[in-house]
Write a protein that holds these residues in place. Structure first.
Motif, short mmCIF file in Angstrom:
data_model
loop_
_atom_site.label_atom_id
_atom_site.label_comp_id
_atom_site.label_asym_id
_atom_site.label_seq_id
_atom_site.Cartn_x
_atom_site.Cartn_y
_atom_site.Cartn_z
N VAL A 1 0.83 -1.21 0.00
CA VAL A 1 0.00 0.00 0.00
C VAL A 1 0.86 1.26 0.00
O VAL A 1 0.51 2.25 -0.64
N TYR A 2 2.00 1.22 0.69
CA TYR A 2 2.90 2.38 0.64
C TYR A 2 3.45 2.57 -0.77
O TYR A 2 3.56 3.70 -1.26
N ARG A 3 3.81 1.48 -1.42
CA ARG A 3 4.32 1.55 -2.79
C ARG A 3 3.24 2.12 -3.72
O ARG A 3 3.52 3.00 -4.54
N LEU A 4 2.03 1.63 -3.58
CA LEU A 4 0.94 2.10 -4.43
C LEU A 4 0.63 3.57 -4.16
O LEU A 4 0.37 4.33 -5.10
N ARG A 5 0.70 3.97 -2.91
CA ARG A 5 0.46 5.38 -2.58
C ARG A 5 1.49 6.28 -3.29
O ARG A 5 1.15 7.37 -3.75
N ALA A 6 2.72 5.80 -3.38
CA ALA A 6 3.79 6.60 -4.00
C ALA A 6 3.60 6.74 -5.51
O ALA A 6 4.03 7.75 -6.08
N ILE A 7 2.95 5.77 -6.16
CA ILE A 7 2.85 5.82 -7.63
C ILE A 7 1.45 6.14 -8.15
O ILE A 7 1.29 6.43 -9.33
N SER A 8 0.44 6.09 -7.28
CA SER A 8 -0.93 6.33 -7.74
C SER A 8 -1.53 7.56 -7.07
O SER A 8 -1.91 7.51 -5.90
N PRO A 9 -1.68 8.64 -7.82
CA PRO A 9 -2.29 9.84 -7.23
C PRO A 9 -3.72 9.58 -6.73
O PRO A 9 -4.11 10.10 -5.69
N ALA A 10 -4.48 8.76 -7.44
CA ALA A 10 -5.85 8.48 -7.02
C ALA A 10 -5.85 7.73 -5.67
O ALA A 10 -6.63 8.07 -4.77
N PHE A 11 -4.99 6.74 -5.53
CA PHE A 11 -4.92 6.00 -4.27
C PHE A 11 -4.39 6.90 -3.16
O PHE A 11 -4.88 6.87 -2.02
N SER A 12 -3.41 7.74 -3.48
CA SER A 12 -2.86 8.68 -2.50
C SER A 12 -3.96 9.63 -2.01
O SER A 12 -4.06 9.92 -0.81
N ASN A 13 -4.80 10.11 -2.93
CA ASN A 13 -5.92 10.98 -2.54
C ASN A 13 -6.92 10.22 -1.67
O ASN A 13 -7.44 10.78 -0.70
N GLY A 14 -7.19 8.97 -2.02
CA GLY A 14 -8.09 8.15 -1.20
C GLY A 14 -7.53 7.95 0.19
O GLY A 14 -8.26 7.97 1.20
N TRP A 15 -6.23 7.74 0.27
CA TRP A 15 -5.52 7.57 1.55
C TRP A 15 -5.71 8.81 2.41
O TRP A 15 -6.08 8.74 3.58
N GLN A 16 -5.43 9.99 1.81
CA GLN A 16 -5.57 11.25 2.56
C GLN A 16 -7.01 11.47 3.00
O GLN A 16 -7.26 11.94 4.11
N SER A 17 -7.94 11.13 2.14
CA SER A 17 -9.35 11.28 2.50
C SER A 17 -9.73 10.35 3.66
O SER A 17 -10.47 10.74 4.56
#
Length: 161
Positions: free
Chosen positions: A37-53
């Motif tokens: 999930v950390y790796r995906l957060r680093a490469i996927s803006p959509a997932f990173s936004n979901g994480w922050q939300s």
């Protein structure tokens, strides 16, 4: 735990992250590895936004619970002089003061660039009036229940925190 992450697992991870605000717990509950999930957060803006939300949702929930406890207190058992157990509301004034100071700071910051909206103010007053009416009804019900079982009202027995 797998480094391959399905969309279903990602949704579950974000749901658990919103619920717990804890990456390790959320990953474990979703059946995915933390590194994935950390790796995906680093490469996927959509997932990173979901994480922050999800994190923001978790903190909003925490703020709500703390505000509710500061405003309405916590029911605590109280031993009466006759040995029976009643209940009293205990308030955490220190926590309430911290929340009030944070709120006032945010209001002051907002005043510098906000234009008053009379309709929003009326809506806020109406919502506050409705909330106060619900509280009054709950108190009336609780007091009626206490009197029905012969219990005196122990609200004045609360010990300061």
């Amino acid at each position: 735990m797998s480094d391959t992450v399905s969309e279903e697992c990602l949704r579950a991870f974000l749901d658990h992250l919103a619920e717990t605000s804890n990456v390790s717990v959320a990953a474990k509950r979703a059946g995915v590895s933390r590194s994935a999930v950390y790796r995906l957060r680093a490469i996927s803006p959509a997932f990173s936004n979901g994480w922050q939300s999800a994190i923001a949702t978790g903190y909003d929930e925490l703020e709500f619970r703390m505000l509710k406890t500061a405003r309405f207190g916590t029911l605590k058992p109280v031993k009466r002089p006759d040995g029976t157990i009643g209940r009293a509301t205990e308030y955490d004034d220190a926590q309430g003061l911290k929340l009030l100071m944070a709120y006032k700071a945010s209001v002051e910051k907002g005043r510098t660039d906000a234009t008053p909206d009379p309709l929003a103010a009326k809506g806020a007053r109406d919502q506050l009036a409705a909330t106060l009416e619900q509280i009054r009804q709950r108190l009336d019900t609780a007091i009626g229940t206490d009197k029905a079982d012969g219990s005196p009202d122990d609200q004045s027995a609360a010990a300061p925190t």
